[in-house]
Design an enzyme around this catalytic site. Structure first.
Site, PDB file in Angstrom:
ATOM      1  N   VAL A  99       0.841  -1.189   0.000  1.00 48.55           N
ATOM      2  CA  VAL A  99       0.000   0.000   0.000  1.00 48.55           C
ATOM      3  C   VAL A  99       0.879   1.242   0.000  1.00 48.55           C
ATOM      4  O   VAL A  99       1.874   1.303   0.735  1.00 48.55           O
ATOM      5  CB  VAL A  99      -0.883   0.022   1.264  1.00 48.55           C
ATOM      6  CG1 VAL A  99      -1.884   1.154   1.186  1.00 48.55           C
ATOM      7  CG2 VAL A  99      -1.569  -1.306   1.440  1.00 48.55           C
ATOM      8  N   THR A 159      -3.492  -5.881  -8.425  1.00 45.79           N
ATOM      9  CA  THR A 159      -4.017  -6.580  -7.252  1.00 45.79           C
ATOM     10  C   THR A 159      -3.912  -5.689  -6.029  1.00 45.79           C
ATOM     11  O   THR A 159      -2.850  -5.165  -5.744  1.00 45.79           O
ATOM     12  CB  THR A 159      -3.216  -7.869  -6.986  1.00 45.79           C
ATOM     13  OG1 THR A 159      -1.832  -7.544  -6.990  1.00 45.79           O
ATOM     14  CG2 THR A 159      -3.475  -8.894  -8.047  1.00 45.79           C
ATOM     15  N   PRO A 160      -5.016  -5.490  -5.324  1.00 44.41           N
ATOM     16  CA  PRO A 160      -4.961  -4.652  -4.139  1.00 44.41           C
ATOM     17  C   PRO A 160      -4.123  -5.320  -3.055  1.00 44.41           C
ATOM     18  O   PRO A 160      -4.034  -6.539  -2.994  1.00 44.41           O
ATOM     19  CB  PRO A 160      -6.421  -4.540  -3.708  1.00 44.41           C
ATOM     20  CG  PRO A 160      -7.111  -5.696  -4.321  1.00 44.41           C
ATOM     21  CD  PRO A 160      -6.333  -6.075  -5.537  1.00 44.41           C
ATOM     22  N   GLY A 161      -3.543  -4.500  -2.207  1.00 43.04           N
ATOM     23  CA  GLY A 161      -2.668  -5.018  -1.153  1.00 43.04           C
ATOM     24  C   GLY A 161      -3.423  -5.685  -0.021  1.00 43.04           C
ATOM     25  O   GLY A 161      -4.443  -6.293  -0.234  1.00 43.04           O
ATOM     26  N   ASN A 203      10.339   3.287  -7.136  1.00 44.18           N
ATOM     27  CA  ASN A 203       9.484   4.469  -7.281  1.00 44.18           C
ATOM     28  C   ASN A 203       9.816   5.547  -6.242  1.00 44.18           C
ATOM     29  O   ASN A 203      10.510   5.274  -5.268  1.00 44.18           O
ATOM     30  CB  ASN A 203       8.014   4.038  -7.157  1.00 44.18           C
ATOM     31  CG  ASN A 203       7.061   5.163  -7.517  1.00 44.18           C
ATOM     32  OD1 ASN A 203       7.372   5.998  -8.362  1.00 44.18           O
ATOM     33  ND2 ASN A 203       5.904   5.186  -6.869  1.00 44.18           N
ATOM     34  N   LYS A 204       9.256   6.727  -6.486  1.00 46.37           N
ATOM     35  CA  LYS A 204       9.453   7.886  -5.611  1.00 46.37           C
ATOM     36  C   LYS A 204      10.932   8.264  -5.545  1.00 46.37           C
ATOM     37  O   LYS A 204      11.420   8.714  -4.507  1.00 46.37           O
ATOM     38  CB  LYS A 204       8.899   7.619  -4.198  1.00 46.37           C
ATOM     39  CG  LYS A 204       7.452   7.130  -4.205  1.00 46.37           C
ATOM     40  CD  LYS A 204       6.803   7.234  -2.842  1.00 46.37           C
ATOM     41  CE  LYS A 204       5.410   6.601  -2.886  1.00 46.37           C
ATOM     42  NZ  LYS A 204       4.691   6.653  -1.628  1.00 46.37           N
ATOM     43  N   ILE A 205      11.612   8.019  -6.658  1.00 42.91           N
ATOM     44  CA  ILE A 205      13.049   8.325  -6.710  1.00 42.91           C
ATOM     45  C   ILE A 205      13.261   9.825  -6.523  1.00 42.91           C
ATOM     46  O   ILE A 205      14.312  10.256  -6.060  1.00 42.91           O
ATOM     47  CB  ILE A 205      13.664   7.784  -8.032  1.00 42.91           C
ATOM     48  CG1 ILE A 205      15.178   7.697  -7.968  1.00 42.91           C
ATOM     49  CG2 ILE A 205      13.215   8.594  -9.238  1.00 42.91           C
ATOM     50  CD1 ILE A 205      15.693   6.501  -7.217  1.00 42.91           C
ATOM     51  N   LYS A 258     -30.614 -54.133  15.616  1.00 43.18           N
ATOM     52  CA  LYS A 258     -29.274 -54.055  15.013  1.00 43.18           C
ATOM     53  C   LYS A 258     -29.323 -54.095  13.496  1.00 43.18           C
ATOM     54  O   LYS A 258     -28.751 -53.243  12.808  1.00 43.18           O
ATOM     55  CB  LYS A 258     -28.403 -55.235  15.488  1.00 43.18           C
ATOM     56  CG  LYS A 258     -28.078 -55.257  16.951  1.00 43.18           C
ATOM     57  CD  LYS A 258     -27.155 -56.411  17.294  1.00 43.18           C
ATOM     58  CE  LYS A 258     -27.739 -57.774  16.977  1.00 43.18           C
ATOM     59  NZ  LYS A 258     -28.924 -58.151  17.776  1.00 43.18           N
ATOM     60  N   SER A 303     -23.293 -60.775  19.737  1.00 47.94           N
ATOM     61  CA  SER A 303     -21.969 -60.774  20.379  1.00 47.94           C
ATOM     62  C   SER A 303     -22.036 -60.324  21.835  1.00 47.94           C
ATOM     63  O   SER A 303     -21.604 -59.215  22.173  1.00 47.94           O
ATOM     64  CB  SER A 303     -20.973 -59.927  19.598  1.00 47.94           C
ATOM     65  OG  SER A 303     -21.503 -58.657  19.270  1.00 47.94           O
TER      66      SER A 303
HETATM   67  N1  LIG Z   1       6.851  12.010  -4.591  1.00 47.58           N
HETATM   68  C1  LIG Z   1       6.299  10.964  -5.123  1.00 47.58           C
HETATM   69  N2  LIG Z   1       5.130  10.520  -4.623  1.00 47.58           N
HETATM   70  C2  LIG Z   1       4.553   9.451  -5.173  1.00 47.58           C
HETATM   71  C3  LIG Z   1       5.150   8.763  -6.253  1.00 47.58           C
HETATM   72  N3  LIG Z   1       4.332   7.739  -6.608  1.00 47.58           N
HETATM   73  C4  LIG Z   1       3.258   7.776  -5.759  1.00 47.58           C
HETATM   74  N4  LIG Z   1       3.390   8.820  -4.905  1.00 47.58           N
HETATM   75  C5  LIG Z   1       2.444   9.191  -3.849  1.00 47.58           C
HETATM   76  O1  LIG Z   1       2.355   8.110  -2.917  1.00 47.58           O
HETATM   77  C6  LIG Z   1       1.046   8.010  -2.400  1.00 47.58           C
HETATM   78  C7  LIG Z   1       0.486   6.599  -2.598  1.00 47.58           C
HETATM   79  O2  LIG Z   1       0.363   6.316  -3.965  1.00 47.58           O
HETATM   80  P1  LIG Z   1      -0.707   5.279  -4.538  1.00 47.58           P
HETATM   81  O3  LIG Z   1      -0.513   5.273  -6.019  1.00 47.58           O
HETATM   82  O4  LIG Z   1      -2.058   5.550  -4.009  1.00 47.58           O
HETATM   83  O5  LIG Z   1      -0.141   3.920  -3.926  1.00 47.58           O
HETATM   84  P2  LIG Z   1      -0.732   2.433  -4.052  1.00 47.58           P
HETATM   85  O6  LIG Z   1      -1.309   2.135  -2.720  1.00 47.58           O
HETATM   86  O7  LIG Z   1       0.474   1.594  -4.325  1.00 47.58           O
HETATM   87  O8  LIG Z   1      -1.695   2.388  -5.167  1.00 47.58           O
HETATM   88  C8  LIG Z   1       0.229   9.075  -3.112  1.00 47.58           C
HETATM   89  O9  LIG Z   1       0.139  10.186  -2.276  1.00 47.58           O
HETATM   90  C9  LIG Z   1       1.039   9.378  -4.368  1.00 47.58           C
HETATM   91  O10 LIG Z   1       0.799  10.669  -4.839  1.00 47.58           O
HETATM   92  C10 LIG Z   1       6.407   9.238  -6.749  1.00 47.58           C
HETATM   93  O11 LIG Z   1       7.007   8.698  -7.682  1.00 47.58           O
HETATM   94  N5  LIG Z   1       6.936  10.324  -6.136  1.00 47.58           N
END
Ligand SMILES: Nc1nc2c(ncn2[C@@H]2O[C@H](COP(=O)(O)OP(=O)(O)O)[C@@H](O)[C@H]2O)c(=O)[nH]1
Lengths: 302, 640
Positions: free
Chosen positions: B29, B107-109, B161-163, B469, B537
């Protein structure tokens, strides 16, 4: 399978055929819901391929709300004749007797009574244990998690808490006496896939999908075609003639037209690829209440 | 300000050379799964004006990104439904670019994750594993990778992600990649593609990012568009499960189905895997005219040169390279039902187009999906993965799952509820096919009982003459028979006139009578049968002797406890009358005492219980103790 079908469409085609055959093999009394639209046309075409040289081993069922476009009914009768299949038509006579109509009862009540209840009556009357529907998962966000084989209780209820996982192509088709299955062979097709396939396979569709000058009036921002004399025109209201086509087909008072010049299939597909609105926009029933799809489904509408 | 990256000039008919890519996205999530999928849809202009307007509204209201668009809202909706308790295992999204079409299984977590992932993975060729760049690899990441590997997906993209939130840190990225590769060494991936991305801002999603100059690979979409995941199924040995026999008239007999692997042409030799019968393909029939070849994935109809006895469920295959045919095999089971696995219980197995009764004969161990370590187990619960041996009631044809996902996979169906109870992946067969000689293999009691899907037992009905029986034993036998249980009824009538006709009623003969009956009952249990024995028996010692002859737990002593006065009043054969008149010596209850059991497994017929009620009580005991299954439609199901 023709060579001009892309690998993508070919795979969709094979998968749908697999589903159609699986139902024919595992159910005692299947039926195909034939709603005359493009999806039904593709589904019927696939059924003919799946069982060739046999005829598809099930009849077609049309739940007629009595408010379909006249061109749809003409097309339906021709299509059924071409396919050489049996067509069952069911009308909810009790609803008709109560005077239910889209104008007097509103779109939700009309759809609920004439379509949802009508469908249940028909399934019960002929005791069908499986019914094919042409719904696709891409139609709406809320359908993305829909099953291909959707189990219904003896009362036609869909139990959202108790759905069967679908793994590989191994569909669990087991039901108890009185229960039934709704089966959606086109689940993985998108709207564009459907049109691309219709083009590649040269499948006939209702001419209403192509632009032509038609009499329309504007109601709540939607262009509604005046298809017959039952249409209650407001005082002073005069139908205009405009070049329009339909993206989905249902009951004519509930289906919005779009202005278009695309008079044939290739033009229409080109227009659609460039399009920036979604398919359901023209379907008035969805605007009634949000989340309405979910509710309708639980009640047995597709 | 929004700027959709518009697809290039649309083509009327897609000509993409590569087939549809089916992929699975997994992540915990908040790792950004929804954001990533939403962005892919958006960038391919698959978000239409009306949807976009709704999205902008929703973003301002519920979004997590200020006034910017929250792409996650495009695909969310699963969470709310989950809260309402709607079962969502997988949501499917459709993305297509001019180069390729994609079907994304999302798939949802949360809980049920193993079940959901396995479901999504069963139809995917590639998995995107999302990792939060700030958090690195978590237990969940290992778990996801392990399940992906178990379900046979060979290609993964490690999307870090979120690099953006790590300041586009190259070293952090490299560390995550190195950690993952060392863990994945135990798994079966063929390719691992690590890509640093920002789903929210679009870095390396469909365009190469200027923020990561240290990354020299392709952006995610490029990679997905060009990745060749084909398993070359067309070149593998021919496998075809007959789905439907096509008989429009007497002169045409075709076999319809979908080719699982291989390529065939008219004239090719084939063999029916189960029966070993050979023939050749005559025609490949299609609505637009016969085909001159057909290959893996095609839904076709074959006719054969010879009249072949083939039905739905049969597998046609390459004579030179055949599948295994066996009624016993080892497999991984992923349990998907809230009702636990009951080893020995009869389930239905659906493999290809075949459905047969099956039982888990041995649960070897459970897998810890975080580490793939082995854990001891007696059962499997929802979301648990186990390694088991299974036995079907008749042989099936299969390949190991690693060689062929179509002929190596199965599902288990609960016979009572019809729920899909488990997903199965076959590892290997446990013994050779029925058509291969079996000398040297001794068949044991266990083997015999296994094919019956119930456990053997001796139901020993003891009580006075006229106590009921035989009436009760007969009712019990009829009910068991109705469930497909194999039984035999031994009573005075069929024993005294044959086997024991040389015995009289002396003390010694009475003991010998019971001893022989006990030995026969024991042979019956060796044959896997449930034997019902109905004998007065009267002596504890004799009954104990039979109990000792049998395996522990197999002797079920049922005391038919009808009071003597009632028996005398009934006196169906007039024996009490004669005994009381002194015409029969040593008659139990009159001239000789009856020793009631001290600890019988069951007491019936006391306090005016009817024979029907007594029989029902016996059946419940057998069900509760696991001798038979607690379903009553067994008879019908066997005819599938
Ligand atoms: N800064 C940043 N935030 C991100 C990135 N990807 C997702 N988020 C944020 O992380 C949070 C969760 O993302 P979400 O897509 O709902 O996650 P899911 O539960 O995996 O579907 C949200 O607030 C997004 O805006 C990213 O590459 N960079």
């Amino acid at each position: 399978m023709k060579s001009d079908v892309s690998p993508h469409l070919r795979r969709l085609e094979s998968e749908s055929i697999f589903i159609l055959r699986e139902v024919a093999a595992e159910f005692e009394r299947p039926v195909m819901l034939y709603s005359i639209g493009k999806d039904s046309s593709v589904m019927l075409h696939l059924a003919q391929k799946a069982f060739f040289p046999s005829k598809p081993p099930f009849p077609l069922l049309h739940v007629d709300t009595t408010w379909k476009f006249r061109e749809m009914i003409t097309f339906r009768d021709e299509a059924v004749k071409r396919a050489g299949m049996e067509l069952l038509v069911h009308i909810n006579e009790e609803g008709l007797a109560r005077g239910v109509s889209p104008f007097t009862s509103g779109s939700s009540v009309h759809t609920q009574v004439m379509k949802t209840e009508g469908l249940r009556q028909a399934l019960d009357f002929w005791r069908f244990d499986a019914a094919f529907g042409g719904a696709r998962r891409d139609e709406e966000k809320s359908r993305a998690k829909e099953r291909i084989f959707s189990h219904r209780s003896a009362a036609h209820a869909w139990d959202p808490r108790n759905q069967r996982p679908e793994l590989w192509q191994l569909f669990n088709t087991r039901i108890k006496a009185g229960e039934s299955m709704r089966v959606f062979p086109l689940s993985n097709w998108t709207e564009l896939d459907v049109w691309d396939y219709i083009l590649a396979e040269n499948i006939p569709v209702v001419p209403l999908y192509f632009a032509k000058k038609r009499p329309v009036v504007e109601r709540d921002g939607a262009l509604i075609m005046v298809d017959d004399e039952r249409f209650p025109l407001q005082p002073g209201e005069v139908p205009r003639t405009e070049s329009v086509r339909f993206r989905t087909l249902g009951c004519y008072p509930l289906t919005g037209a779009i202005r278009s010049q695309a008079a044939n299939l290739p033009e229409m597909i080109a227009e659609m690829r460039a399009s920036t609105t979604s398919e359901r926009q023209g379907r008035l029933i969805d605007h009634d209440e949000s989340g309405s799809m979910e509710k309708k489904k639980r009640e047995g509408y597709f | 300000m929004l700027e959709a990256v518009h697809a290039e000039a649309p083509t009327l008919i897609e000509t993409a050379a590569l087939p549809t890519l089916r992929l699975l996205t997994c992540g915990s999530v908040d790792d950004g799964k929804s954001t990533l999928i939403g962005r892919l849809l958006f960038e391919q202009s698959l978000i239409l004006d009306d949807q976009l307007a709704a999205l902008e509204r929703d973003s301002r209201r519920h979004g997590t990104d200020g006034d910017n668009i929250d792409f996650a809202l495009l695909v969310d909706g699963l969470e709310a439904e989950r809260e309402q308790g709607i079962t969502i295992d997988v949501a499917y999204r459709y993305v297509s670019t001019p180069r390729r079409s994609f079907i994304i299984a999302d798939t949802p977590g949360h809980e049920q994750y193993t079940r959901n992932m396995a479901t999504g993975a069963s139809c995917a060729d590639l998995a995107i594993l999302l990792v939060d760049a700030r958090k690195g690899l978590l237990t969940q990441t290992f778990r996801h990778a392990a399940i992906v590997s178990l379900t046979g997906i060979r290609h993964v993209v490690l999307a870090v992600n979120k690099i953006d939130l790590t300041g586009f840190d190259a070293a952090g990225f490299e560390k995550i990649v190195a950690d993952f590769k060392s863990f994945a060494a135990n798994l079966t991936f063929e390719t691992i593609m690590p890509i640093p991305i920002s789903a929210r801002h679009g870095d390396n999603v469909s365009k190469k990012s200027a923020n990561t100059p240290w990354y020299d690979g392709p952006p995610l979409l490029d990679y997905l568009e060009t990745m060749d995941v084909s398993q070359d199924l067309a070149a593998r040995p021919f496998r075809f499960a007959v789905q439907w026999v096509n008989r429009p008239h007497l002169d045409f007999r075709g076999f319809s189905g979908t080719i699982a692997s291989g390529t065939v042409r008219p004239g090719d030799d084939i063999v029916v895997a189960g029966s070993g019968r050979h023939s050749r393909i005559a025609r490949i029939v299609a609505a637009d005219g016969d085909l001159n070849s057909a290959t893996a994935g095609d839904a076709v109809t074959f006719t054969m040169v010879d009249e072949l006895d083939v039905a739905r469920g049969d597998i046609l295959c390459d004579p030179k390279n055949r599948p295994e045919v066996s009624d016993q095999f080892a497999a991984h089971l992923i349990w998907m039902s809230g009702d636990k696995l009951i080893p020995g219980r009869s389930y239905l197995l659906k493999a290809g187009t075949r459905t047969v009764p099956v039982a888990v004969t041995e649960l070897k161990h459970r897998l810890d999906v975080n580490t793939l370590g082995k854990l001891p187990a007696k059962t499997l619960s929802l979301n648990e993965v186990g390694v088991c041996n299974l036995a079907t009631t008749s042989p099936i044809a299969f390949d190991p799952y690693k060689d062929n996902h179509t002929t190596g996979a199965f599902i288990l169906i609960d016979r009572a509820t019809n729920a899909t109870a488990a997903a199965g992946l076959i590892a290997h067969g446990l013994r050779r096919a029925a058509n291969i000689h079996r000398q040297g293999l001794s068949v044991g009691k266990q083997d015999r009982s296994r094919i019956k899907h119930h456990k053997p037992a001796v139901l020993w009905f003891t009580g006075l003459s006229g106590s009921g029986k035989s009436t009760i034993a007969n009712l019990v036998e009829a009910r068991l028979y109705g469930r497909g249980v194999h039984t035999i009824l031994l009573d005075g009538d069929n024993v005294r006139h044959g086997l024991n006709k040389d015995l009289g009623f002396t003390e010694v003969d009475r003991v010998e009578n019971i001893r022989r009956i006990g030995e026969v009952a024991k042979l019956m249990t060796d044959a896997g049968v449930i034997a019902l024995c109905s004998f007065i028996s009267p002596f504890r010692a004799e009954r104990a002797m039979v109990r000792d002859l049998l395996a522990k737990g197999e002797f079920i002593e049922i005391f038919v406890d009808t009071p003597l006065e009632t028996c005398i009043a009934r006196d169906p054969k007039g024996l009490y009358k004669k005994a009381m008149a002194g015409e029969i010596a040593n008659f139990t209850g009159i001239g000789q005492s009856y020793e009631p059991p001290e600890a019988p497994e069951l007491i019936v017929a006391h306090q005016g219980q009817t024979a029907e009620q007594a029989a029902a009580q016996v059946i419940s005991l057998l069900t509760a103790e696991g001798f038979i299954d607690d379903i009553d439609d067994l008879g019908d199901d066997w005819s599938i």
